[in-house]
Write a protein that holds these residues in place. Structure first.
Motif, PDB file in Angstrom:
ATOM      1  N   LEU A 279     -12.831  12.722  -3.545  1.00  0.00           N
ATOM      2  CA  LEU A 279     -12.171  11.494  -3.274  1.00  0.00           C
ATOM      3  C   LEU A 279     -10.789  11.567  -2.906  1.00  0.00           C
ATOM      4  N   ALA A 280     -10.112  12.219  -3.982  1.00  0.00           N
ATOM      5  CA  ALA A 280      -8.774  12.235  -3.801  1.00  0.00           C
ATOM      6  C   ALA A 280      -7.969  12.822  -2.803  1.00  0.00           C
ATOM      7  N   LYS A 281      -8.804  14.015  -2.568  1.00  0.00           N
ATOM      8  CA  LYS A 281      -8.109  14.879  -1.479  1.00  0.00           C
ATOM      9  C   LYS A 281      -8.407  14.112  -0.106  1.00  0.00           C
ATOM     10  N   ARG A 282      -9.600  13.413  -0.099  1.00  0.00           N
ATOM     11  CA  ARG A 282      -9.858  12.728   1.217  1.00  0.00           C
ATOM     12  C   ARG A 282      -8.543  11.797   1.395  1.00  0.00           C
ATOM     13  N   ALA A 283      -8.508  10.990   0.299  1.00  0.00           N
ATOM     14  CA  ALA A 283      -7.230   9.945   0.345  1.00  0.00           C
ATOM     15  C   ALA A 283      -5.769  10.550   0.574  1.00  0.00           C
ATOM     16  N   GLY A 284      -5.613  11.611   0.080  1.00  0.00           N
ATOM     17  CA  GLY A 284      -4.391  12.232   0.271  1.00  0.00           C
ATOM     18  C   GLY A 284      -4.215  12.675   1.881  1.00  0.00           C
ATOM     19  N   LEU A 285      -5.178  13.098   2.487  1.00  0.00           N
ATOM     20  CA  LEU A 285      -5.196  13.626   3.993  1.00  0.00           C
ATOM     21  C   LEU A 285      -5.100  12.249   4.612  1.00  0.00           C
ATOM     22  N   LEU A 286      -5.590  11.191   4.311  1.00  0.00           N
ATOM     23  CA  LEU A 286      -5.669   9.900   5.399  1.00  0.00           C
ATOM     24  C   LEU A 286      -4.522   9.174   5.048  1.00  0.00           C
ATOM     25  N   HIS A 287      -3.804   9.524   3.779  1.00  0.00           N
ATOM     26  CA  HIS A 287      -2.630   8.432   3.329  1.00  0.00           C
ATOM     27  C   HIS A 287      -1.622   7.927   4.551  1.00  0.00           C
ATOM     28  N   ASP A 288      -1.353   8.934   5.390  1.00  0.00           N
ATOM     29  CA  ASP A 288      -0.449   8.451   6.605  1.00  0.00           C
ATOM     30  C   ASP A 288      -0.970   8.534   7.975  1.00  0.00           C
ATOM     31  N   ILE A 289      -2.177   8.223   8.029  1.00  0.00           N
ATOM     32  CA  ILE A 289      -2.959   8.006   9.377  1.00  0.00           C
ATOM     33  C   ILE A 289      -2.408   6.945   9.833  1.00  0.00           C
ATOM     34  N   GLY A 290      -1.848   6.075   9.293  1.00  0.00           N
ATOM     35  CA  GLY A 290      -1.068   4.864  10.108  1.00  0.00           C
ATOM     36  C   GLY A 290       0.138   5.185  10.779  1.00  0.00           C
ATOM     37  N   LYS A 291       0.627   6.461  10.829  1.00  0.00           N
ATOM     38  CA  LYS A 291       1.699   6.759  11.501  1.00  0.00           C
ATOM     39  C   LYS A 291       1.240   7.391  12.901  1.00  0.00           C
ATOM     40  N   VAL A 292       0.022   7.558  13.112  1.00  0.00           N
ATOM     41  CA  VAL A 292      -0.368   8.244  14.589  1.00  0.00           C
ATOM     42  C   VAL A 292      -1.212   7.526  15.168  1.00  0.00           C
ATOM     43  N   PRO A 293      -1.173   6.164  15.415  1.00  0.00           N
ATOM     44  CA  PRO A 293      -2.272   5.315  16.229  1.00  0.00           C
ATOM     45  C   PRO A 293      -1.834   5.430  17.672  1.00  0.00           C
ATOM     46  N   ASP A 294      -2.864   5.357  18.504  1.00  0.00           N
ATOM     47  CA  ASP A 294      -2.550   5.315  19.840  1.00  0.00           C
ATOM     48  C   ASP A 294      -1.586   3.878  20.304  1.00  0.00           C
ATOM     49  N   GLU A 295      -1.902   2.930  19.707  1.00  0.00           N
ATOM     50  CA  GLU A 295      -1.035   1.563  19.896  1.00  0.00           C
ATOM     51  C   GLU A 295      -0.418   1.458  18.532  1.00  0.00           C
ATOM     52  N   GLU A 296       1.187   0.952  18.360  1.00  0.00           N
ATOM     53  CA  GLU A 296       1.805   1.016  17.299  1.00  0.00           C
ATOM     54  C   GLU A 296       2.035  -0.813  17.182  1.00  0.00           C
ATOM     55  N   PRO A 297       1.366  -1.365  16.441  1.00  0.00           N
ATOM     56  CA  PRO A 297       1.719  -2.869  16.276  1.00  0.00           C
ATOM     57  C   PRO A 297       2.710  -3.050  15.297  1.00  0.00           C
ATOM     58  N   GLU A 298       3.108  -4.329  14.957  1.00  0.00           N
ATOM     59  CA  GLU A 298       4.330  -4.468  14.223  1.00  0.00           C
ATOM     60  C   GLU A 298       3.818  -4.687  12.668  1.00  0.00           C
ATOM     61  N   LEU A 299       3.383  -3.562  12.197  1.00  0.00           N
ATOM     62  CA  LEU A 299       2.504  -3.461  10.599  1.00  0.00           C
ATOM     63  C   LEU A 299       3.223  -2.144  10.049  1.00  0.00           C
ATOM     64  N   PRO A 300       3.377  -2.412   8.667  1.00  0.00           N
ATOM     65  CA  PRO A 300       3.744  -1.115   7.800  1.00  0.00           C
ATOM     66  C   PRO A 300       2.518  -0.204   8.176  1.00  0.00           C
ATOM     67  N   HIS A 301       3.285   1.020   8.119  1.00  0.00           N
ATOM     68  CA  HIS A 301       2.217   2.078   8.403  1.00  0.00           C
ATOM     69  C   HIS A 301       0.869   2.245   7.368  1.00  0.00           C
ATOM     70  N   ALA A 302       1.141   1.988   6.070  1.00  0.00           N
ATOM     71  CA  ALA A 302       0.215   1.869   4.963  1.00  0.00           C
ATOM     72  C   ALA A 302      -0.752   0.859   5.211  1.00  0.00           C
ATOM     73  N   ILE A 303      -0.252  -0.441   5.507  1.00  0.00           N
ATOM     74  CA  ILE A 303      -1.328  -1.319   5.871  1.00  0.00           C
ATOM     75  C   ILE A 303      -2.019  -1.007   7.331  1.00  0.00           C
ATOM     76  N   LEU A 304      -1.614  -0.416   8.077  1.00  0.00           N
ATOM     77  CA  LEU A 304      -2.131   0.024   9.569  1.00  0.00           C
ATOM     78  C   LEU A 304      -3.220   0.906   9.170  1.00  0.00           C
ATOM     79  N   GLY A 305      -2.721   1.788   8.213  1.00  0.00           N
ATOM     80  CA  GLY A 305      -3.763   2.919   7.976  1.00  0.00           C
ATOM     81  C   GLY A 305      -4.896   2.503   7.392  1.00  0.00           C
ATOM     82  N   MET A 306      -4.628   1.602   6.300  1.00  0.00           N
ATOM     83  CA  MET A 306      -5.755   0.852   5.625  1.00  0.00           C
ATOM     84  C   MET A 306      -6.838   0.336   6.570  1.00  0.00           C
ATOM     85  N   LYS A 307      -6.213  -0.435   7.581  1.00  0.00           N
ATOM     86  CA  LYS A 307      -7.067  -1.014   8.421  1.00  0.00           C
ATOM     87  C   LYS A 307      -7.940  -0.025   9.316  1.00  0.00           C
ATOM     88  N   ILE A 308      -7.245   1.054   9.732  1.00  0.00           N
ATOM     89  CA  ILE A 308      -7.764   1.983  10.429  1.00  0.00           C
ATOM     90  C   ILE A 308      -8.943   2.742   9.696  1.00  0.00           C
TER      91      ILE A 308
END
Length: 509
Positions: free
Chosen positions: A349-378
């Motif tokens: 579980l920890a390894k999975r969370a570590g890999l995905l923690h910055d997933i909000g930096k690479v979306p196809d669209e970039e809304p005005e949200l912090p990358h952590a919140i955007l990654g959580m929503k994704i």
């Protein structure tokens, strides 16, 4: 009579001429045969020489391949030997620790036995003292016990509070020591080399003659390539090299691969350039998906949604403060796994969370949200567990941490980013300024694409000719320049180049 002699002479002359001609023809035939034999011998010798040369060339190539294989095999053997040596050292260290643990266990058992023996002696002495006090005071043991408890209650409470405070302070001190120990061990076990991402690539060419073909007549090829990829192509006096400049690594990689294919193929013209760039984009998307799958396999993470796997692959072509995002995420995943193992938590579980923690930096669209919140929503959108979603959203304290995995991800993210040489702030601010330039231009109706080139000193805007007239193109270029001037902060000046071209495309079927 004279006629007869004349006829006879003519016949004899004809016979002699025929004989002479036959002799000459025979000699000529023999000479032709001799020449043919000589020519055949010459051809035979040449073929033998060519065969020998071909054989020597094949033998040389075969020897070279054999040497390459031997060298690769030797390199593989060296790596295996090094791994065996490292494994042997680890086994020896584990055996040594096991022996030390056994010795400590024996010492602890002996101390426990001694303690139990002393405890039994004290109980016997206590029973003897209670009996004697009962005889002396004339009170029963129960009455004496109640009186003693009442008299010592306040003193016991005070002593207990002091003892509790001492225990709490000692626990805090030990907790800090153990936390530092775990962090230091984790950092030491995941020591990686750091390389800061650059915004330029160098494309090597065999000869400077290729530069002219890449530029094309009156520069049409290089303009078509820049318009199709959004990458600035710098052709200068650097020998056998062309510089590709762009803040976006994906665009830069597309330009490099397309240029390589065009140079290899030899056909370089605007129509071919657009075809190759489109094909290269498709191939790169497939490579991105494959990179995501390979990363998940390497880390032992399974069951991710296909879109999350693709976004992980896109991390390879993104950077965070100059640090490659995929390398950073892999490192954070490994750090989280080690730290979770030390603390007895769920490693996967920890390894999975570590890999995905910055997933909000690479979306196809970039809304005005912090990358952590955007990654959580994704992550929520693609079915990740609440623990992982909380760890992603809380690793920059945007939301409250509700699971033990969250502080681990936050700490490991800080460890990876704080390594000497891992990041540089100026790159991130520069890339943000470049992206803001493109986003500003794309906000206007009729704008097809916008590329910031020359390190943000020029903004090249391609508009739809059907929706934007020549007059409107002038107005739009002025409007964009005014908005950049009033809304953005930048060094020097920014040149806005607006391109409007009419294309008529039909197909013959």
């Amino acid at each position: 009579m004279n006629v007869i002699f004349g006829v006879i002479g003519a016949v004899i002359g004809a016979i002699v001429a025929f004989v002479v001609q036959g002799v000459l023809l025979k000699k000529k035939t023999e000479k032709v045969l001799v020449d043919a034999e000589k020519e055949g011998e010459t051809i035979k010798k040449n073929k033998i020489i060519q065969a020998k040369e071909r054989f020597l060339k094949l033998k040389e190539e075969h020897d070279k391949k054999i040497k390459d294989r031997e060298r690769k095999l030797q390199s593989t053997e060296d790596r295996v030997r090094n791994k065996e040596t490292s494994l042997s050292k680890k086994i020896e260290e584990a055996n040594r620790r096991e022996k030390q643990f056994s010795k400590n266990q024996l010492a602890l058992d002996s101390k426990i036995q001694a303690y139990e023996s002393k405890h039994n002696d004290l109980e016997k002495q206590h029973a003897k003292i209670v009996t004697e006090l009962s005889k002396i005071s004339g009170m029963s043991a129960e009455d004496a016990k109640n009186g003693l408890v009442e008299s010592l209650k306040d003193e016991a409470r005070t002593n207990a509070m002091a003892h509790i405070n001492e225990i709490v302070e000692e626990a805090k001190l030990n907790a800090n020591k153990e936390a530092r120990k775990i962090v230091i061990q984790t950092i030491q076990r995941v020591a990686t080399e750091q390389a800061v991402e650059n915004s330029v690539s160098v494309f090597n060419i065999e000869t400077d003659e290729v530069k002219g073909r890449i530029i094309g007549r009156e520069g049409r090829n290089i303009r078509a390539l820049e318009a199709a990829t959004g990458v600035e192509i710098i052709v200068d006096d650097t020998p056998e090299a062309i510089i590709l400049s762009c803040f976006d690594p994906i665009r830069r990689e597309i330009a490099r691969l397309a240029l390589h294919q065009l140079v290899s193929d030899g056909r370089i013209h605007p129509a071919r350039i657009e075809e190759v760039v489109a094909k290269t984009k498709k191939q790169l998307n497939e490579e991105i998906a494959e990179t995501g799958r390979r990363t998940c396999i390497d880390l032992g993470i399974h069951g991710l949604h296909a879109e999350l796997v693709r976004m992980i692959g896109r991390m390879k072509y993104r950077s965070s403060y100059g640090q490659n995002l995929l390398q950073h995420s892999r490192e954070v995943a490994n750090l989280c796994a080690i730290m979770a193992a030390e603390l007895g938590l769920n490693v996967k579980l920890a390894k999975r969370a570590g890999l995905l923690h910055d997933i909000g930096k690479v979306p196809d669209e970039e809304p005005e949200l912090p990358h952590a919140i955007l990654g959580m929503k994704i992550a929520e959108k693609y079915g990740e567990t609440p623990d992982i979603c909380n760890a992603i959203g809380a690793h920059h304290d945007e939301i409250e941490m509700t699971t033990l995995i969250s502080p681990i991800v936050q700490v490991c993210d800080a460890i990876s980013g704080a390594r000497p040489g891992a990041r540089r702030e100026i790159v991130e601010s520069y890339i943000k300024r470049i992206k803001d330039l493109e986003s500003l231009a794309l906000g206007y109706d009729g704008v097809n694409t916008a590329y910031a080139i020359q390190a943000g000193r020029e903004l090249r805007v391609l508009v739809e000719s059907d929706n934007i007239s020549d007059a409107r193109a002038d107005e739009l270029s002025f409007e964009i320049s005014q908005r950049i001037q009033t809304e953005m902060t930048y060094p020097g000046q920014v040149k806005i180049t607006l391109i409007r071209e009419k294309r008529a495309v039909n197909y013959a079927k």
